[in-house]
Motif scaffolding. Sequence first.
Motif, PDB file in Angstrom:
ATOM      1  N   SER A  31       0.809  -1.219   0.000  1.00  0.00           N
ATOM      2  CA  SER A  31       0.000   0.000   0.000  1.00  0.00           C
ATOM      3  C   SER A  31       0.845   1.274   0.000  1.00  0.00           C
ATOM      4  O   SER A  31       0.296   2.376  -0.061  1.00  0.00           O
ATOM      5  N   TYR A  32       2.155   1.144   0.063  1.00  0.00           N
ATOM      6  CA  TYR A  32       3.050   2.294   0.125  1.00  0.00           C
ATOM      7  C   TYR A  32       3.562   2.690  -1.257  1.00  0.00           C
ATOM      8  O   TYR A  32       3.788   1.831  -2.109  1.00  0.00           O
ATOM      9  N   THR A  33       3.762   3.962  -1.437  1.00  0.00           N
ATOM     10  CA  THR A  33       4.608   4.417  -2.529  1.00  0.00           C
ATOM     11  C   THR A  33       6.056   4.203  -2.094  1.00  0.00           C
ATOM     12  O   THR A  33       6.421   4.539  -0.967  1.00  0.00           O
ATOM     13  N   MET A  34       6.855   3.644  -2.978  1.00  0.00           N
ATOM     14  CA  MET A  34       8.257   3.382  -2.695  1.00  0.00           C
ATOM     15  C   MET A  34       9.127   4.185  -3.667  1.00  0.00           C
ATOM     16  O   MET A  34       8.842   4.218  -4.866  1.00  0.00           O
ATOM     17  N   CYS A  95      16.349   4.138   0.114  1.00  0.00           N
ATOM     18  CA  CYS A  95      14.998   3.687  -0.184  1.00  0.00           C
ATOM     19  C   CYS A  95      14.042   4.333   0.823  1.00  0.00           C
ATOM     20  O   CYS A  95      14.337   4.362   2.022  1.00  0.00           O
ATOM     21  N   GLY A  96      12.919   4.857   0.330  1.00  0.00           N
ATOM     22  CA  GLY A  96      11.947   5.488   1.205  1.00  0.00           C
ATOM     23  C   GLY A  96      10.548   4.948   0.971  1.00  0.00           C
ATOM     24  O   GLY A  96      10.208   4.573  -0.161  1.00  0.00           O
ATOM     25  N   ALA A  97       9.733   4.920   2.025  1.00  0.00           N
ATOM     26  CA  ALA A  97       8.354   4.445   1.951  1.00  0.00           C
ATOM     27  C   ALA A  97       7.412   5.555   2.382  1.00  0.00           C
ATOM     28  O   ALA A  97       7.608   6.177   3.426  1.00  0.00           O
ATOM     29  N   ASP A  98       6.400   5.779   1.571  1.00  0.00           N
ATOM     30  CA  ASP A  98       5.441   6.862   1.792  1.00  0.00           C
ATOM     31  C   ASP A  98       4.041   6.277   1.876  1.00  0.00           C
ATOM     32  O   ASP A  98       3.601   5.586   0.962  1.00  0.00           O
ATOM     33  N   ARG A  99       3.330   6.586   2.956  1.00  0.00           N
ATOM     34  CA  ARG A  99       1.986   6.041   3.156  1.00  0.00           C
ATOM     35  C   ARG A  99       0.982   6.519   2.120  1.00  0.00           C
ATOM     36  O   ARG A  99      -0.121   5.960   2.033  1.00  0.00           O
ATOM     37  N   SER A 100       1.319   7.548   1.332  1.00  0.00           N
ATOM     38  CA  SER A 100       0.331   8.114   0.413  1.00  0.00           C
ATOM     39  C   SER A 100      -0.198   7.077  -0.564  1.00  0.00           C
ATOM     40  O   SER A 100      -1.352   7.143  -0.966  1.00  0.00           O
ATOM     41  N   GLY A 101       0.651   6.135  -0.964  1.00  0.00           N
ATOM     42  CA  GLY A 101       0.168   5.049  -1.800  1.00  0.00           C
ATOM     43  C   GLY A 101       0.021   5.377  -3.270  1.00  0.00           C
ATOM     44  O   GLY A 101       0.603   4.720  -4.125  1.00  0.00           O
ATOM     45  N   LEU A 102      -0.765   6.403  -3.583  1.00  0.00           N
ATOM     46  CA  LEU A 102      -1.013   6.738  -4.983  1.00  0.00           C
ATOM     47  C   LEU A 102      -0.097   7.860  -5.471  1.00  0.00           C
ATOM     48  O   LEU A 102       0.316   7.865  -6.630  1.00  0.00           O
ATOM     49  N   LEU A 103       0.196   8.809  -4.609  1.00  0.00           N
ATOM     50  CA  LEU A 103       1.074   9.901  -5.003  1.00  0.00           C
ATOM     51  C   LEU A 103       2.521   9.436  -5.039  1.00  0.00           C
ATOM     52  O   LEU A 103       2.921   8.590  -4.242  1.00  0.00           O
ATOM     53  N   GLU A 110       8.192  14.013   2.759  1.00  0.00           N
ATOM     54  CA  GLU A 110       6.892  13.347   2.622  1.00  0.00           C
ATOM     55  C   GLU A 110       6.971  11.865   2.985  1.00  0.00           C
ATOM     56  O   GLU A 110       5.936  11.216   3.128  1.00  0.00           O
ATOM     57  N   TYR A 111       8.181  11.335   3.100  1.00  0.00           N
ATOM     58  CA  TYR A 111       8.357   9.899   3.316  1.00  0.00           C
ATOM     59  C   TYR A 111       8.417   9.556   4.794  1.00  0.00           C
ATOM     60  O   TYR A 111       8.982  10.299   5.595  1.00  0.00           O
ATOM     61  N   ASP A 112       7.827   8.423   5.119  1.00  0.00           N
ATOM     62  CA  ASP A 112       7.655   8.039   6.515  1.00  0.00           C
ATOM     63  C   ASP A 112       8.764   7.133   7.045  1.00  0.00           C
ATOM     64  O   ASP A 112       9.041   7.141   8.248  1.00  0.00           O
ATOM     65  N   PHE A 113       9.339   6.333   6.188  1.00  0.00           N
ATOM     66  CA  PHE A 113      10.361   5.371   6.607  1.00  0.00           C
ATOM     67  C   PHE A 113      11.519   5.388   5.612  1.00  0.00           C
ATOM     68  O   PHE A 113      11.312   5.574   4.413  1.00  0.00           O
TER      69      PHE A 113
END
Length: 124
Positions: A31-34, A95-103, A110-113
């Motif tokens: 579900s994350y944007t990577m 490498c970054g993970a963003d909860r936005s999913g679609l964006l 903007e990245y969470d992890f």
Amino acid sequence: QVQLVESGGGLVQAGGSLRLSCAASGRTFSSYTMSWFRQAPGKDQEFVAGINLSGSTYYRDSVKGRFTISRDNAKNAVYLQMNNLKPEDTAVYYCGADRSGLLINTRSYEYDFWGQGTQVTVSS
């Protein structure tokens, strides 16, 4: 919570190739944007490539046609295939993970992890 671990960096001559991998923990990886970012010595961190939950991708102009981002949700992994590498690609790649999913956000805040990074060095 998502933990990210990058691998695949190294030293390569100009024109060569490398494939970076980012292994993710967590059940919600799909579900994350990577995205991949990089930071060269003395420079700000910059966006390289991103892929959203639908598989859509976006690249910075300087890597278009040379880099390819992909993801394997079954393996909780994202990859960056880098071809025709240039000395200016030398950087630590994150490498970054963003909860936005679609964006596909290009701003690092903007990245969470984040992962710990892997060094890519391209010699001329």
